[in-house]
Motif scaffolding. Sequence first.
Motif, short mmCIF file in Angstrom:
data_model
loop_
_atom_site.label_atom_id
_atom_site.label_comp_id
_atom_site.label_asym_id
_atom_site.label_seq_id
_atom_site.Cartn_x
_atom_site.Cartn_y
_atom_site.Cartn_z
N THR A 153 0.85 -1.20 0.00
CA THR A 153 0.00 0.00 0.00
C THR A 153 0.88 1.24 0.00
OG1 THR A 153 -0.13 0.00 2.42
CG2 THR A 153 -1.84 -1.18 1.21
N ALA A 154 0.38 2.30 -0.62
CA ALA A 154 1.13 3.55 -0.73
C ALA A 154 1.28 4.18 0.65
CB ALA A 154 0.43 4.50 -1.67
N ALA A 155 2.53 4.58 0.97
CA ALA A 155 2.80 5.18 2.28
C ALA A 155 3.07 6.66 2.14
CB ALA A 155 3.98 4.48 2.93
N ASP A 156 3.86 7.07 1.15
CA ASP A 156 4.25 8.47 1.02
C ASP A 156 4.86 8.62 -0.38
OD1 ASP A 156 4.81 11.11 1.52
OD2 ASP A 156 6.12 10.74 3.26
N TYR A 157 5.28 9.82 -0.75
CA TYR A 157 6.04 9.99 -1.97
C TYR A 157 7.06 11.11 -1.76
CZ TYR A 157 2.30 13.46 -2.85
OH TYR A 157 1.39 14.48 -2.77
N ARG A 158 8.16 10.98 -2.51
CA ARG A 158 9.25 11.94 -2.40
C ARG A 158 9.32 12.74 -3.71
NH1 ARG A 158 13.24 11.40 1.01
NH2 ARG A 158 12.91 9.14 1.14
N PHE A 159 9.54 14.07 -3.57
CA PHE A 159 9.66 14.93 -4.73
C PHE A 159 11.08 14.82 -5.30
CE2 PHE A 159 6.22 16.88 -2.30
CZ PHE A 159 5.25 17.03 -3.28
N LEU A 160 11.18 14.34 -6.56
CA LEU A 160 12.47 14.23 -7.22
C LEU A 160 12.84 15.52 -7.92
CD1 LEU A 160 12.14 10.65 -8.77
CD2 LEU A 160 13.15 11.30 -6.57
N THR A 161 11.84 16.16 -8.53
CA THR A 161 12.07 17.45 -9.19
C THR A 161 10.77 18.21 -9.25
OG1 THR A 161 12.91 18.55 -11.15
CG2 THR A 161 11.67 16.52 -11.51
N VAL A 162 10.83 19.51 -9.21
CA VAL A 162 9.65 20.37 -9.31
C VAL A 162 9.98 21.53 -10.21
CG1 VAL A 162 8.83 19.75 -7.00
CG2 VAL A 162 10.28 21.76 -7.29
N ASN A 163 8.98 22.11 -10.90
CA ASN A 163 9.23 23.27 -11.76
C ASN A 163 9.04 24.56 -10.97
OD1 ASN A 163 6.46 23.43 -11.55
ND2 ASN A 163 6.14 23.95 -13.71
N PRO A 164 9.41 25.70 -11.56
CA PRO A 164 9.31 26.97 -10.84
C PRO A 164 7.87 27.30 -10.40
CG PRO A 164 10.74 27.23 -12.73
CD PRO A 164 10.12 25.87 -12.86
N ALA A 165 6.86 26.86 -11.16
CA ALA A 165 5.46 27.17 -10.80
C ALA A 165 4.96 26.33 -9.63
CB ALA A 165 4.57 26.97 -12.01
N PHE A 166 5.73 25.30 -9.27
CA PHE A 166 5.29 24.38 -8.21
C PHE A 166 5.02 25.11 -6.90
CE2 PHE A 166 6.14 21.60 -4.62
CZ PHE A 166 5.43 20.46 -4.92
N GLU A 167 5.94 25.97 -6.50
CA GLU A 167 5.81 26.65 -5.21
C GLU A 167 4.58 27.55 -5.20
OE1 GLU A 167 8.30 29.88 -2.55
OE2 GLU A 167 9.39 28.45 -3.78
N ALA A 168 4.38 28.27 -6.33
CA ALA A 168 3.20 29.16 -6.41
C ALA A 168 1.91 28.37 -6.38
CB ALA A 168 3.30 30.02 -7.67
N THR A 176 12.10 19.61 -3.21
CA THR A 176 12.91 18.58 -3.84
C THR A 176 13.69 17.79 -2.80
OG1 THR A 176 13.12 19.98 -5.80
CG2 THR A 176 14.69 18.16 -5.58
N GLY A 177 13.56 16.45 -2.91
CA GLY A 177 14.25 15.56 -2.00
C GLY A 177 13.49 15.27 -0.72
N ARG A 178 12.40 15.93 -0.50
CA ARG A 178 11.63 15.72 0.73
C ARG A 178 10.33 14.98 0.40
NH1 ARG A 178 11.39 21.53 3.52
NH2 ARG A 178 10.70 20.28 5.32
N THR A 179 9.78 14.34 1.45
CA THR A 179 8.51 13.62 1.24
C THR A 179 7.34 14.55 1.53
OG1 THR A 179 8.31 12.82 3.51
CG2 THR A 179 9.63 11.48 1.97
N MET A 180 6.18 14.11 1.04
CA MET A 180 4.98 14.92 1.22
C MET A 180 4.60 15.01 2.68
SD MET A 180 2.93 16.80 -0.40
CE MET A 180 1.49 17.75 0.12
N LEU A 181 4.76 13.90 3.43
CA LEU A 181 4.37 13.93 4.85
C LEU A 181 5.33 14.78 5.67
CD1 LEU A 181 3.17 10.24 5.47
CD2 LEU A 181 1.80 12.31 5.14
N GLU A 182 6.56 14.96 5.17
CA GLU A 182 7.45 15.88 5.85
C GLU A 182 6.96 17.32 5.67
OE1 GLU A 182 11.45 15.39 4.57
OE2 GLU A 182 11.51 13.25 4.98
N LEU A 183 6.51 17.61 4.44
CA LEU A 183 6.04 18.97 4.15
C LEU A 183 4.64 19.22 4.70
CD1 LEU A 183 7.28 19.10 0.46
CD2 LEU A 183 8.30 20.29 2.41
N ALA A 184 3.79 18.20 4.64
CA ALA A 184 2.39 18.34 5.12
C ALA A 184 2.03 17.06 5.85
CB ALA A 184 1.43 18.60 3.96
N PRO A 185 2.30 16.97 7.15
CA PRO A 185 2.14 15.71 7.90
C PRO A 185 0.74 15.10 7.83
CG PRO A 185 3.36 17.33 9.18
CD PRO A 185 2.85 18.05 7.97
N HIS A 186 -0.27 15.91 7.62
CA HIS A 186 -1.64 15.38 7.63
C HIS A 186 -2.27 15.39 6.23
CE1 HIS A 186 -1.55 15.38 12.01
NE2 HIS A 186 -1.14 16.66 11.99
#
Length: 777
Positions: A153-168, A176-186
């Motif tokens: 089952t899917a547990a989390d995902y890690r960002f390998l690369t993002v474009n400049p519009a990603f942050e906006a 980049t390099g971090r998991t989604m649950l690290e950035l947004a735990p819930h």
Amino acid sequence: MLLSTGPDAIVLAVSDAFSHAFSVEARPVVGVSLYDLSELALVGCESTREALRGSIALVVASGTPDCVILTAEYGEHAALTEAKCSWRVEHAPVHDESGELVCVRQTVTACKAAAEIASSATLPDSELRYRTLFEQINQGFCIIEMLFHEDGTAADYRFLTVNPAFEAQTGLVKATGRTMLELAPHHEKHWFETYGEVARTGMPAHFQNEAAMLDRWYNVHAFRLDPSRPNQVAILFSDITEQRNADQRRKRSERGARAAALLAEAATRRLDALLEVVPVGIVVSDRNGAIERENRMFAQLWGQHHPTRTTLADLGSWRARWADHSTRHGHALELADWTTARALRGEEAVGDLLEIESFDEPPVRRVLLSSGAPIRDENGEITGAVVAQLDITERIAAEEELLVAAKRKDEFLAMLSHELRNPLAPIASAADLIRVFPNDEPRVSKASAIIARQAKHMASLIEDLLDVSRVTQGLVQYEFEVLDLNRAAADAIEQVRPIIERKKHRFSLHTSPGAALVRGDEKRLIQVLANLLINAAKYTPEGGTIDFTVRIESGNVKLVVSDNGIGMTPDVTAHAFELFSQAERSADRSQGGLGIGLALVRSLVTAHGGSVYAWSAGPGLGSTFVVCLPYLEVTHAGLYRAEHPTAGESSSLAELKMLIVDDNADAAEALGMLVETAGNDVQYASDATTALEVVERWRPDVCLLDVGLPDIDGYELAGMLRNRAETAKVVLVAVTGYGLPQDKEKALAAGFDHHFVKPLDFKSLLGVLGEIASPKK
């Protein structure tokens, strides 16, 4: 390219650029489903077809643009020579002027940088591979690596690369390099499950969903880039939060508008229903006086086909006069006087009394109470007027009748005072004469006679007053019986003969050849005839002619009294039978009387189920009074057959043996005498015991049983007679004072064949006896 909104995405039009880029001709392509164009690399495989199908369906459903990135084998084309290529396919809705969706516009853009994403093996520097693509689009783009639990089952995902519009687009920084649950735990679980499914199956996903932790909504395209790297998923997404919020606001606004419209419609329906049922004519006009709306009663008041009113000037053809008893009473309304015109000027227009003439055929005159008020907008400007009109014709007529009645009452009191003073004057004079000459026997005798005559006259006046009071209040006790009006007419003539002879009238009487039988109170009917004859004699000058006719006509006995006296005007004729109308017959008081005789006639005739009316050709042309009473034809046959038998005819009732059982001896004897006159044999019993003895030895054909007997009531006696073999077929007739439907049902249930209510309707009884006797005959 333009596509239809249906599930087949039919090609409606193709641009020259598209035809050139994909080496297709517009004419063969138009009218074909996009998904059937196998020569196009866009739809060359199932995955691209499904991606396109989902994007187009989303645009049709949401009405908002959508975009999908496709990679597929392309082939040899004039504009593109690469072996592989990626496309940015944009779908946008196309609406007509009314806002209806008519088709979907498809725009395809070749994205070489995107193609290089799929061929990273040939370009080792990823930054260079993606830079061009990232800078060209304002959508968020990222490549993630899915992380799974041991159970898959899917547990989390890690960002390998993002474009400049990603942050906006996400609000996430240094992803980049971090998991989604690290950035947004819930972060919501469904995101992991969806991307995990794309990684496992390789099937792209296109959807819209909420990222609650980011407080945003997204339109997402997720697809696997390289089968050799199954855990990597590319995600192209757009922040549609504002668009969705706008949609939600629009939908809430639409729902609010629909709810408000429904409420307004319901209020309008309630108002419509109210306007249609109120007994008041209501009309609404615009600022120019044109009718915008009217209810049913307004149309009834003015006529269903009244003219259409488009301006105030059209009121010139509407007919109305003032009816307020002011100086303008009877004058036609000027244009400015109409209630609508005054309301449109902002003037007070309440309680106008108008007499109108409707547009019906023939026109109908009505008296209306008309009130109006202006209709103002939010700025206080008058935009129209509403007028309510109440039909008070009957009320005005009733008020006038009350005024006439009050006038007649005053005249009657004046007459009563005059009539009572007349005998008092000679009585007072005679009393003075006796006091002055107490020993003068001739004078005392003469004065006493004067007092006696005048006292008798006063007593007659007072008795008339009491009589009419008793009759109008229903306090008279009537003694109904079968009687011949020929004989009653003779008795009435005897009572009035002195006044007829005193005034030397020529009098003629015409009676019917046979008995004019009616059911009535003999005393009261003689009083009716006497009053009519006295009236004729009083108002016919000396030496006049009076005709009195008794005839049988159309099931009635008609009594007609005609004279050649002073006659009556139509107005006097219309009120001849009302109380206190005597003064209208003559300007002087030479005839005397209180004017209540004809009123008494009408009340007594009505109590006998009859009618009376008067007729006159005019003043000086005499009068005719006609009384109609129901004729008893069957009673006539029964009563007089024995006295006047025809040749060869035997009475159909002569064979009946009748037993009358009643503890009231007078009532039983009276009924028995009537039955005997029809040729029947009658015996009597005053109680149930005696009745059983008579039945045992005499065997009657009919038993008339009073229900209220002293020992055994009539119901029980009827049951006993029914249960005896020798009396089981005797006809039993219940005679009772109880006349409700349940009383009749009780009598029939007890064994009675017929049910009569006291006082007995002898005509109906003879009819029943005739039916019983006919088989015996």
